[in-house]
Design a protein around this motif. Structure first.
Motif, short mmCIF file in Angstrom:
data_model
loop_
_atom_site.label_atom_id
_atom_site.label_comp_id
_atom_site.label_asym_id
_atom_site.label_seq_id
_atom_site.Cartn_x
_atom_site.Cartn_y
_atom_site.Cartn_z
N PRO A 268 -0.04 -10.55 1.16
CA PRO A 268 -0.62 -11.88 0.91
C PRO A 268 -1.56 -11.84 -0.30
CG PRO A 268 -0.81 -11.28 3.23
CD PRO A 268 -0.39 -10.05 2.51
N ASP A 269 -1.61 -12.95 -1.03
CA ASP A 269 -2.51 -13.03 -2.19
C ASP A 269 -3.97 -13.02 -1.74
OD1 ASP A 269 -0.35 -13.14 -3.87
OD2 ASP A 269 -0.38 -15.33 -4.07
N LYS A 270 -4.80 -12.33 -2.50
CA LYS A 270 -6.23 -12.36 -2.24
C LYS A 270 -6.85 -13.63 -2.81
CE LYS A 270 -6.85 -7.32 -2.36
NZ LYS A 270 -7.53 -6.20 -3.06
N LEU A 271 -6.32 -14.06 -3.96
CA LEU A 271 -6.85 -15.24 -4.63
C LEU A 271 -5.76 -16.30 -4.73
CD1 LEU A 271 -8.76 -13.49 -7.57
CD2 LEU A 271 -9.75 -14.37 -5.45
N GLU A 272 -6.14 -17.54 -4.51
CA GLU A 272 -5.20 -18.64 -4.61
C GLU A 272 -4.79 -18.84 -6.08
OE1 GLU A 272 -4.88 -23.38 -3.37
OE2 GLU A 272 -6.60 -22.17 -2.75
N GLY A 273 -3.52 -19.05 -6.31
CA GLY A 273 -3.03 -19.27 -7.67
C GLY A 273 -2.79 -17.99 -8.45
N SER A 274 -2.80 -16.86 -7.77
CA SER A 274 -2.57 -15.58 -8.46
C SER A 274 -1.17 -15.53 -9.05
CB SER A 274 -2.77 -14.42 -7.48
OG SER A 274 -2.44 -13.20 -8.08
N LYS A 275 -1.05 -14.99 -10.25
CA LYS A 275 0.25 -14.89 -10.91
C LYS A 275 0.95 -13.56 -10.64
CE LYS A 275 -0.88 -18.02 -14.72
NZ LYS A 275 -0.97 -18.17 -16.20
N THR A 276 0.27 -12.69 -9.89
CA THR A 276 0.86 -11.40 -9.55
C THR A 276 0.89 -11.20 -8.04
OG1 THR A 276 -1.28 -10.26 -9.67
CG2 THR A 276 0.03 -10.36 -11.70
N SER A 277 1.73 -10.28 -7.61
CA SER A 277 1.83 -9.96 -6.18
C SER A 277 1.77 -8.45 -6.00
CB SER A 277 3.14 -10.48 -5.59
OG SER A 277 3.16 -11.88 -5.53
N LEU A 278 1.12 -8.04 -4.93
CA LEU A 278 1.08 -6.63 -4.56
C LEU A 278 2.27 -6.37 -3.64
CD1 LEU A 278 -0.61 -3.99 -4.75
CD2 LEU A 278 -1.69 -4.68 -2.60
N ILE A 279 3.08 -5.39 -4.00
CA ILE A 279 4.30 -5.13 -3.21
C ILE A 279 4.37 -3.68 -2.78
CG2 ILE A 279 5.58 -6.94 -4.43
CD1 ILE A 279 7.09 -4.63 -5.89
N LEU A 280 5.13 -3.47 -1.73
CA LEU A 280 5.47 -2.13 -1.26
C LEU A 280 6.98 -2.00 -1.43
CD1 LEU A 280 3.80 0.18 0.01
CD2 LEU A 280 4.63 -0.56 2.24
N LYS A 281 7.41 -0.98 -2.15
CA LYS A 281 8.83 -0.84 -2.47
C LYS A 281 9.32 0.57 -2.20
CE LYS A 281 10.01 -0.12 -6.77
NZ LYS A 281 10.13 1.35 -6.82
N ASP A 282 10.64 0.71 -2.28
CA ASP A 282 11.22 2.05 -2.17
C ASP A 282 10.70 2.93 -3.29
OD1 ASP A 282 12.75 1.40 0.04
OD2 ASP A 282 14.44 0.70 -1.16
N THR A 283 10.78 4.23 -3.09
CA THR A 283 10.32 5.16 -4.11
C THR A 283 11.21 5.09 -5.34
OG1 THR A 283 11.56 6.86 -2.94
CG2 THR A 283 9.19 6.81 -2.61
N LYS A 284 10.75 5.71 -6.42
CA LYS A 284 11.41 5.63 -7.72
C LYS A 284 12.87 6.07 -7.67
CE LYS A 284 10.46 6.98 -12.52
NZ LYS A 284 9.57 7.76 -13.40
N THR A 285 13.14 7.20 -7.03
CA THR A 285 14.51 7.70 -6.87
C THR A 285 14.68 8.23 -5.45
OG1 THR A 285 13.93 9.95 -7.58
CG2 THR A 285 14.59 8.40 -9.31
N GLU A 286 15.91 8.54 -5.09
CA GLU A 286 16.16 9.12 -3.77
C GLU A 286 15.45 10.46 -3.62
OE1 GLU A 286 20.23 9.34 -2.64
OE2 GLU A 286 20.63 7.22 -3.01
N ALA A 287 15.40 11.22 -4.72
CA ALA A 287 14.73 12.52 -4.68
C ALA A 287 13.23 12.38 -4.43
CB ALA A 287 14.97 13.28 -5.99
N SER A 288 12.69 11.19 -4.72
CA SER A 288 11.25 10.98 -4.52
C SER A 288 10.88 10.89 -3.04
CB SER A 288 10.81 9.70 -5.24
OG SER A 288 10.98 9.82 -6.63
#
Length: 462
Positions: A268-288
């Motif tokens: 969730p955004d910390k500030l209203e109207g933020s143009k960016t989002s904090l995400i959790l994603k898969d690692t860079k490669t499978e080896a990671s």
């Protein structure tokens, strides 16, 4: 067929072609002399007969690249950062200079001129496609050769598709790419790593650095850890933690373009109207995706940290915003990678006695130290660092430590200045032990696999 018509003092070549939609179109091209008109007439007739005729197009470089970008992102399922970096190259380093040129009028010398211009261009001259006013100090820092190489690669790949799409007959991108700028990344010796860790009083920074040094983690991987990734009973009580996620902050516009398959969570955004989002994603490669074995000290620190999280949540359960991450602020929100970097910079400002390095330099420091103490066991260290290839580990992460050079200097001194009857410190084959000539060794190495060659390079470094 193509026809030549004299129009005043010039000569026009008229011909009919079918556009990309199959519609017949008439085209006129004017030339100052009849010889040029005849030459063009023959060229057109030959191209029409062989099916190599280039359909006239007024598509500009900017129009083409902004059409190419989302298509490639969708096709190759780019991660958000990959899309963002390519968009930045196009908006800030290509469009401002050749964006208005028509693709079919572009020539290799235009691309060479672009490289020449960029080599003298200050970093950050354009951001988001808009020109910025830079201070005299900022203007002195120009774009690196590596950045120019990235521009070249993007143009090379995209213009090859322009040929496939029938926009170009041949790519105007020069064969030779701008030379990359190679600069050795600063790292810490083992004594510096240990002393620095001991001096860090901020519990978040201490744990982040400790995890990085033990596991050679990327900062996004450190921030992406959760309590569920920790197993204190694994490996016969030694304890392990699993790396399989990475945290990033990306532009919201980017999220609308990329494939959501690699994104595990959007915070969730910390500030209203933020143009960016904090995400959790898969690692860079499978080896990671890998499992890291804990040290006793890290194991104890993690236990104390988890107890701390429980106490902080118990203080005010209603206002505590549990993000579910391992690294959390006292209010439960996730610690972002940028906050880890800021804390590290603040610590460095307060401790000028340590060599200045970036946070990612800790990963390099860890990888180098682990290669050294493992005796060059590339596969073992590769399993910890998560590199897809041994070549990347050895060529990029295997730095020369000063302690190794000092030891080498001592060996040189004892061997070089030794008396004739004094045995050299160089290893002497024992009786009956097989020997091999340098020529024979080189012949064997010619057909060696990449891993063996990487081991040899590492041996030469250490």
């Amino acid at each position: 067929m193509a026809y030549i018509t004299k129009r005043g003092s010039s000569y026009s070549v008229r011909y009919t072609y079918q556009d990309e939609h199959g519609k017949s179109c008439d085209k006129w091209e004017s030339f100052p002399t009849k010889e040029e008109a005849v030459k063009r007439q023959k060229q057109i007739e030959h191209e029409l007969a062989t099916g190599n005729f280039l359909i006239p197009s007024t598509v500009t470089v900017a129009e083409f690249l902004m059409d190419w970008l989302p298509k490639q992102c969708s096709k190759h399922k780019w991660a958000p950062k990959t899309y963002q970096s390519n968009l930045a190259l196009i908006q800030n380093l290509i469009i401002p200079y050749i964006g208005e040129m028509q693709m079919q009028k572009l020539r290799p010398y235009h691309i060479e001129a672009l490289y020449d211009t960029l080599s003298k261009t200050p970093c950050g001259q354009y951001v988001g496609g808009k020109r910025r006013d830079l201070s005299p100090k900022q203007q002195k820092r120009t774009l690196s050769g590596t950045t120019l190489h990235e521009v070249h690669q993007l143009l090379h790949n995209s213009f090859l598709l322009a040929v496939e799409w029938g926009i170009l007959i041949k790519s105007p991108v020069p064969v030779e790419a701008p030379k990359k700028t190679t600069q050795e990344r600063s790292i810490w010796e083992v004594d510096e790593m240990r002393a620095a860790l001991d001096s860090m009083e901020d519990p978040i920074l201490h744990l982040a650095v400790h995890l990085t040094l033990v596991g050679a983690l990327r900062e996004g991987e450190v921030a992406g850890l959760t309590p569920e990734d920790i197993d204190f009973d694994a490996a016969n009580g030694m304890g392990t933690f699993t790396v399989n996620r990475s945290m990033q902050r990306v532009q919201k516009d980017t999220l609308a373009q990329v494939d959501k398959g690699c994104i595990l969570r959007i915070f969730p955004d910390k500030l209203e109207g933020s143009k960016t989002s904090l995400i959790l994603k898969d690692t860079k490669t499978e080896a990671s995706c890998r499992t890291i074995f804990m040290t006793a000290a890290l194991r104890e620190e993690l236990k104390q940290w988890l107890e701390r999280l429980k106490r902080e949540e118990a203080l005010d359960p209603e206002r505590y915003r549990n993000s579910g991450m391992l690294l959390r602020l006292p209010n439960g929100l996730a610690v972002e990678p940028v906050l880890i970097r800021k804390k590290f910079l603040k610590w460095q400002d307060a401790h000028p006695e340590f060599p200045r390095i970036v946070f990612h330099g800790l990963r390099h420091s860890s990888a180098t130290y682990q290669l050294m103490i493992s005796g060059g066991d590339i596969k073992a260290v590769q399993g910890t660092t998560g590199h897809a290839s041994a070549d990347m580990l050895v060529n990029t992460y295997a730095h020369i430590q000063q302690s190794s050079r000092v030891e080498l200097g001592k060996k040189f001194e004892s061997g070089f200045y030794a008396k004739p009857d004094t045995p050299s410190p160089q290893a002497v084959p024992a009786a009956g032990e097989p020997t091999i000539s340098m020529t024979a060794l080189l012949e064997l190495l010619k057909d060696a696999d990449p891993e063996m060659k990487a081991k040899l390079r590492l041996a030469l470094l250490t």
